[in-house]
Motif scaffolding. Structure first.
Motif, PDB file in Angstrom:
ATOM      1  N   ARG A  60       0.830  -1.210   0.000  1.00 26.78           N
ATOM      2  CA  ARG A  60       0.000   0.000   0.000  1.00 26.78           C
ATOM      3  C   ARG A  60       0.860   1.253   0.000  1.00 26.78           C
ATOM      4  N   ALA A  61       1.939   1.238   0.787  1.00 23.86           N
ATOM      5  CA  ALA A  61       2.837   2.385   0.833  1.00 23.86           C
ATOM      6  C   ALA A  61       3.508   2.601  -0.522  1.00 23.86           C
ATOM      7  N   CYS A  72       2.289   1.688  -3.508  1.00 28.85           N
ATOM      8  CA  CYS A  72       1.269   2.200  -4.428  1.00 28.85           C
ATOM      9  C   CYS A  72       1.029   3.691  -4.208  1.00 28.85           C
ATOM     10  N   ASP A  73       0.997   4.123  -2.961  1.00 25.95           N
ATOM     11  CA  ASP A  73       0.854   5.548  -2.654  1.00 25.95           C
ATOM     12  C   ASP A  73       2.030   6.337  -3.218  1.00 25.95           C
ATOM     13  N   ALA A  74       3.236   5.790  -3.069  1.00 28.25           N
ATOM     14  CA  ALA A  74       4.429   6.476  -3.571  1.00 28.25           C
ATOM     15  C   ALA A  74       4.382   6.616  -5.086  1.00 28.25           C
ATOM     16  N   ARG A  91       1.776   6.788  -6.985  1.00 33.27           N
ATOM     17  CA  ARG A  91       0.758   7.775  -7.339  1.00 33.27           C
ATOM     18  C   ARG A  91       1.260   9.196  -7.101  1.00 33.27           C
ATOM     19  N   ILE A  92       1.915   9.418  -5.981  1.00 32.99           N
ATOM     20  CA  ILE A  92       2.345  10.758  -5.608  1.00 32.99           C
ATOM     21  C   ILE A  92       3.557  11.216  -6.419  1.00 32.99           C
ATOM     22  N   GLU A 124      -1.361   5.083 -11.210  1.00 39.85           N
ATOM     23  CA  GLU A 124      -2.326   4.307 -10.441  1.00 39.85           C
ATOM     24  C   GLU A 124      -2.102   2.840 -10.789  1.00 39.85           C
ATOM     25  N   THR A 144      -2.218  -1.219  -8.962  1.00 44.71           N
ATOM     26  CA  THR A 144      -2.449  -2.096  -7.816  1.00 44.71           C
ATOM     27  C   THR A 144      -1.290  -3.075  -7.604  1.00 44.71           C
ATOM     28  N   TYR A 171       8.186   5.912  -0.721  1.00 45.20           N
ATOM     29  CA  TYR A 171       7.657   4.693  -0.094  1.00 45.20           C
ATOM     30  C   TYR A 171       7.987   4.655   1.394  1.00 45.20           C
ATOM     31  N   ARG A 198       5.960   6.865   3.601  1.00 50.65           N
ATOM     32  CA  ARG A 198       4.569   6.460   3.805  1.00 50.65           C
ATOM     33  C   ARG A 198       4.429   5.129   4.543  1.00 50.65           C
ATOM     34  N   ALA A 256       1.386   3.514   7.053  1.00 52.11           N
ATOM     35  CA  ALA A 256       0.743   2.269   6.610  1.00 52.11           C
ATOM     36  C   ALA A 256       0.825   1.204   7.691  1.00 52.11           C
TER      37      ALA A 256
END
Length: 226
Positions: free
Chosen positions: A23-24, A26-28, A30-31, A36, A38, A76, A79, A83
């Protein structure tokens, strides 16, 4: 002085972080990159953080320079702490008991051999109270390729304790075929646990020295390391 060395994998072996790292990451993505994704297409279990990030950049047709990889991984790591707090991370059955028992044994040393970056390893183990048991290790900071990590871990163990460790008294403990291969690459013993994504049967195909459904049977584990 210790004459036996245990080198532990983290994810799927010591802990289940309930996907916090994924999850961390994936957030990285995106930012930092506006991606995007998965990551369902990528089998990253047993791989290093650097290798994983390179595959993602390649998949999306993006540059794979050290700066590009580092930018994603820095985001990553930033974040990961959040997470870990929000996810249901747990120590896997028997892992804490074995690690604590080993820590009280003067003849056994233990450290980490993990695909995580060092900061990521601390971010995953500190919240569950395990980080302090591992004074040395080898990490994705050392190499992109897991089979390169064993010599780094053994060297640091020897430097920390001031004694050499014979390959036949080094045990690599993990939950994937890559952990088994990594151990064999340095002539070490291997112990596989089916607490990750691989079954007992899949792990046995790679011929580890011992294989367990979990670490819950501490006497069997200690019998395996002699």
């Amino acid at each position: 002085m210790p004459n036996t060395l245990l080198l532990w994998d983290i994810d799927g072996t010591l802990i289940d972080s309930s996907g916090a790292g994924k999850r961390a990451l994936c957030d990285a993505l995106r930012i930092v990159l506006g991606i995007e994704d998965t990551l369902e297409w990528l089998d990253f279990h047993g791989r290093t953080d650097v290798w994983i990030t390179r595959q993602i950049l390649r998949h999306h047709g993006l540059p794979e320079t050290s700066a590009d990889i580092g930018g994603v991984l820095n985001a990553y790591l930033e974040r990961l702490d959040a997470a870990m707090v929000s996810e249901d991370t747990r120590v896997l059955p028997g892992a804490r008991e074995i690690v604590e028992t080993v820590a009280a044994q003067p003849k056994i040393a233990q450290g980490l051999l993990t695909g995580n970056l060092r900061r990521g390893a601390e971010g995953k183990l500190a919240p569950v109270g395990l980080w302090g048991f591992f004074p040395f290790g080898a990490f994705a900071d050392d190499s992109e390729f897991r089979n390169d990590l064993g010599p780094h871990a053994v060297r640091r163990a020897s430097e920390h304790h001031g004694v050499p460790f014979a390959p036949e008294r080094v045990f690599i403990i993990g939950d994937t075929p890559y952990d088994i291969e990594c151990g064999k690459a340095i002539g070490a013993q291997t112990i596989a646990v089916a607490t990750g994504r691989h079954s007992l049967e899949e792990l046995r195909e790679h011929r580890p020295g011992a294989v367990f459904a979990s670490l819950a049977d501490a006497p069997a584990f200690f019998a395996a390391i002699g």
